[in-house]
Design a protein around this motif. Sequence first.
Motif, PDB file in Angstrom:
ATOM      1  N   ASP A  51      35.518 -14.855 -70.341  1.00 16.26           N
ATOM      2  CA  ASP A  51      34.403 -13.730 -70.478  1.00 16.26           C
ATOM      3  C   ASP A  51      34.117 -12.979 -69.207  1.00 16.26           C
ATOM      4  O   ASP A  51      33.468 -12.076 -69.395  1.00 16.26           O
ATOM      5  CB  ASP A  51      33.395 -14.556 -71.040  1.00 16.26           C
ATOM      6  N   LEU A  52      34.248 -13.454 -68.104  1.00 22.28           N
ATOM      7  CA  LEU A  52      34.158 -12.512 -66.723  1.00 22.28           C
ATOM      8  C   LEU A  52      34.768 -13.196 -65.643  1.00 22.28           C
ATOM      9  O   LEU A  52      35.300 -14.404 -65.710  1.00 22.28           O
ATOM     10  CB  LEU A  52      32.444 -12.948 -66.601  1.00 22.28           C
ATOM     11  N   VAL A  53      35.299 -12.254 -64.597  1.00 16.78           N
ATOM     12  CA  VAL A  53      36.052 -12.562 -63.734  1.00 16.78           C
ATOM     13  C   VAL A  53      35.269 -12.235 -62.390  1.00 16.78           C
ATOM     14  O   VAL A  53      34.685 -11.129 -62.258  1.00 16.78           O
ATOM     15  CB  VAL A  53      37.440 -11.799 -63.647  1.00 16.78           C
ATOM     16  N   VAL A  54      35.108 -13.430 -61.463  1.00 10.77           N
ATOM     17  CA  VAL A  54      34.505 -13.173 -60.116  1.00 10.77           C
ATOM     18  C   VAL A  54      35.766 -13.143 -59.385  1.00 10.77           C
ATOM     19  O   VAL A  54      36.672 -14.165 -59.120  1.00 10.77           O
ATOM     20  CB  VAL A  54      33.761 -14.247 -59.777  1.00 10.77           C
ATOM     21  N   LEU A  55      35.957 -11.906 -58.664  1.00 11.46           N
ATOM     22  CA  LEU A  55      37.371 -11.737 -57.744  1.00 11.46           C
ATOM     23  C   LEU A  55      37.106 -11.359 -56.381  1.00 11.46           C
ATOM     24  O   LEU A  55      36.629 -10.165 -56.130  1.00 11.46           O
ATOM     25  CB  LEU A  55      37.946 -10.364 -58.532  1.00 11.46           C
ATOM     26  N   ASP A  56      37.775 -12.215 -55.502  1.00 12.15           N
ATOM     27  CA  ASP A  56      37.825 -11.746 -54.208  1.00 12.15           C
ATOM     28  C   ASP A  56      38.741 -10.682 -53.848  1.00 12.15           C
ATOM     29  O   ASP A  56      39.752 -10.278 -54.649  1.00 12.15           O
ATOM     30  CB  ASP A  56      38.153 -13.066 -53.444  1.00 12.15           C
ATOM     31  N   ILE A  57      38.358  -9.792 -52.853  1.00 17.15           N
ATOM     32  CA  ILE A  57      39.200  -8.865 -52.601  1.00 17.15           C
ATOM     33  C   ILE A  57      40.366  -8.851 -51.662  1.00 17.15           C
ATOM     34  O   ILE A  57      41.573  -8.887 -51.768  1.00 17.15           O
ATOM     35  CB  ILE A  57      38.340  -7.449 -51.961  1.00 17.15           C
ATOM     36  N   MET A  58      39.831  -9.779 -50.695  1.00 12.66           N
ATOM     37  CA  MET A  58      40.812 -10.071 -49.517  1.00 12.66           C
ATOM     38  C   MET A  58      41.524 -11.477 -49.789  1.00 12.66           C
ATOM     39  O   MET A  58      40.940 -12.446 -49.509  1.00 12.66           O
ATOM     40  CB  MET A  58      40.229 -10.251 -48.020  1.00 12.66           C
ATOM     41  N   MET A  59      42.790 -11.149 -50.522  1.00 13.93           N
ATOM     42  CA  MET A  59      43.670 -12.423 -50.692  1.00 13.93           C
ATOM     43  C   MET A  59      45.247 -12.223 -50.356  1.00 13.93           C
ATOM     44  O   MET A  59      45.317 -10.938 -50.421  1.00 13.93           O
ATOM     45  CB  MET A  59      43.611 -12.587 -52.168  1.00 13.93           C
ATOM     46  N   PRO A  60      45.818 -13.264 -50.080  1.00 13.02           N
ATOM     47  CA  PRO A  60      47.273 -13.031 -49.808  1.00 13.02           C
ATOM     48  C   PRO A  60      48.140 -12.552 -50.810  1.00 13.02           C
ATOM     49  O   PRO A  60      47.847 -12.558 -52.256  1.00 13.02           O
ATOM     50  CB  PRO A  60      47.935 -14.406 -49.535  1.00 13.02           C
ATOM     51  N   GLY A  61      49.140 -11.681 -50.757  1.00 15.26           N
ATOM     52  CA  GLY A  61      49.924 -11.128 -51.905  1.00 15.26           C
ATOM     53  C   GLY A  61      49.154  -9.881 -52.329  1.00 15.26           C
ATOM     54  O   GLY A  61      48.738  -9.172 -51.699  1.00 15.26           O
ATOM     55  N   LEU A  62      48.851 -10.042 -53.682  1.00 18.52           N
ATOM     56  CA  LEU A  62      48.109  -9.106 -54.594  1.00 18.52           C
ATOM     57  C   LEU A  62      46.583  -8.988 -53.909  1.00 18.52           C
ATOM     58  O   LEU A  62      45.991 -10.317 -54.220  1.00 18.52           O
ATOM     59  CB  LEU A  62      48.141  -8.958 -55.914  1.00 18.52           C
ATOM     60  N   ASP A  63      46.169  -8.113 -53.439  1.00 19.08           N
ATOM     61  CA  ASP A  63      44.895  -8.242 -53.042  1.00 19.08           C
ATOM     62  C   ASP A  63      43.824  -8.016 -54.345  1.00 19.08           C
ATOM     63  O   ASP A  63      44.307  -7.471 -55.539  1.00 19.08           O
ATOM     64  CB  ASP A  63      44.277  -6.918 -51.884  1.00 19.08           C
ATOM     65  N   GLY A  64      42.386  -7.992 -54.353  1.00 21.35           N
ATOM     66  CA  GLY A  64      41.527  -7.893 -55.370  1.00 21.35           C
ATOM     67  C   GLY A  64      41.342  -6.528 -55.808  1.00 21.35           C
ATOM     68  O   GLY A  64      41.450  -6.445 -57.465  1.00 21.35           O
ATOM     69  N   TYR A  65      41.697  -5.432 -55.296  1.00 21.49           N
ATOM     70  CA  TYR A  65      41.689  -4.022 -55.783  1.00 21.49           C
ATOM     71  C   TYR A  65      43.079  -4.052 -56.767  1.00 21.49           C
ATOM     72  O   TYR A  65      42.883  -3.501 -57.885  1.00 21.49           O
ATOM     73  CB  TYR A  65      42.069  -3.070 -54.726  1.00 21.49           C
ATOM     74  N   GLU A  66      44.369  -4.464 -56.300  1.00 26.13           N
ATOM     75  CA  GLU A  66      45.453  -4.415 -57.092  1.00 26.13           C
ATOM     76  C   GLU A  66      45.223  -5.157 -58.498  1.00 26.13           C
ATOM     77  O   GLU A  66      45.556  -4.857 -59.771  1.00 26.13           O
ATOM     78  CB  GLU A  66      46.798  -4.785 -56.190  1.00 26.13           C
ATOM     79  N   VAL A  67      44.747  -6.383 -58.288  1.00 27.36           N
ATOM     80  CA  VAL A  67      44.390  -7.371 -59.419  1.00 27.36           C
ATOM     81  C   VAL A  67      43.659  -6.674 -60.387  1.00 27.36           C
ATOM     82  O   VAL A  67      43.827  -6.866 -61.359  1.00 27.36           O
ATOM     83  CB  VAL A  67      43.886  -8.775 -58.957  1.00 27.36           C
ATOM     84  N   CYS A  68      42.513  -6.119 -59.726  1.00 27.57           N
ATOM     85  CA  CYS A  68      41.562  -5.502 -60.916  1.00 27.57           C
ATOM     86  C   CYS A  68      42.180  -4.370 -61.510  1.00 27.57           C
ATOM     87  O   CYS A  68      41.996  -4.242 -62.591  1.00 27.57           O
ATOM     88  CB  CYS A  68      40.642  -4.714 -59.859  1.00 27.57           C
ATOM     89  N   ARG A  69      43.067  -3.424 -61.091  1.00 26.39           N
ATOM     90  CA  ARG A  69      43.477  -2.280 -61.479  1.00 26.39           C
ATOM     91  C   ARG A  69      44.673  -2.952 -62.484  1.00 26.39           C
ATOM     92  O   ARG A  69      44.802  -2.295 -63.560  1.00 26.39           O
ATOM     93  CB  ARG A  69      44.475  -1.630 -60.456  1.00 26.39           C
ATOM     94  N   ARG A  70      45.228  -3.871 -62.061  1.00 30.99           N
ATOM     95  CA  ARG A  70      46.316  -4.373 -63.323  1.00 30.99           C
ATOM     96  C   ARG A  70      45.832  -5.157 -64.555  1.00 30.99           C
ATOM     97  O   ARG A  70      46.007  -5.049 -65.408  1.00 30.99           O
ATOM     98  CB  ARG A  70      47.303  -5.548 -62.630  1.00 30.99           C
ATOM     99  N   ILE A  71      44.608  -5.603 -64.211  1.00 36.40           N
ATOM    100  CA  ILE A  71      43.800  -6.256 -65.393  1.00 36.40           C
ATOM    101  C   ILE A  71      43.310  -5.254 -66.207  1.00 36.40           C
ATOM    102  O   ILE A  71      43.129  -5.149 -67.356  1.00 36.40           O
ATOM    103  CB  ILE A  71      42.596  -6.881 -65.067  1.00 36.40           C
TER     104      ILE A  71
END
Length: 235
Positions: A51-71
Amino acid sequence: MTQKDKTILVVDDQPSLVRLVRDNLESRGFRVTSASDGKKALDIVENDKPDLVVLDIMMPGLDGYEVCRRIREFSTVPIIMLTARNDQESLVHGFEAGADDYIAKPFHANELLARIDAVLRRSEYTEVNKYSPSFTCGDISIDFVRHEVTKKGAVKQLTPTEYRLLYYLAINSGKVMLHADLLTKVWGPEYSSATDYLRVYIRHLRTHLEDKDNEPVYIITVPGVGYVLKCPQAV
């Protein structure tokens, strides 16, 4: 759906932070699932539909920005981004990726809970125009009952925040909505001066609804004042 039925996905590569957030959310009755990297997060969003995602920006591999865009390519699930940086550039970057809200580390658990409650309320927004269940403005149509927006018959996938902003522009079409009024109605009174939020989301709406988002004919800027939704018959 009650709060106990809601699932929050926490995405962070720091186990201690995930544990802290999990404990606080579960104490409020939420179900919590977690992911330590972007790829796993994308799989959970696609398959489990939290129902909601709490998403950190600084992560190894895909960062949070890219994960957000893909979602955002396949889901309008509300997203709150976590970051160790609290500068305007990072904030705008997060909103441009499709985030609904943004909170800087370190944060108090109560602050995160308040943000989650606020974003969930916006995502469940069910107010219906008391005069009509639908609205048409040129090639744009809004079904207030189904929360569906179309342009030239094609459905536009708006996030809850994008829809809420468009709703207030639509029910006040032809009237200039002040920056502070829109921010208060869409995000809440504590955001009344956060014009960067508004600027980014107006840009999102124009991308969905304008033929040329750099030459808007529907969502018009009134410099230094606010925005107005103009319909062809009112131009």
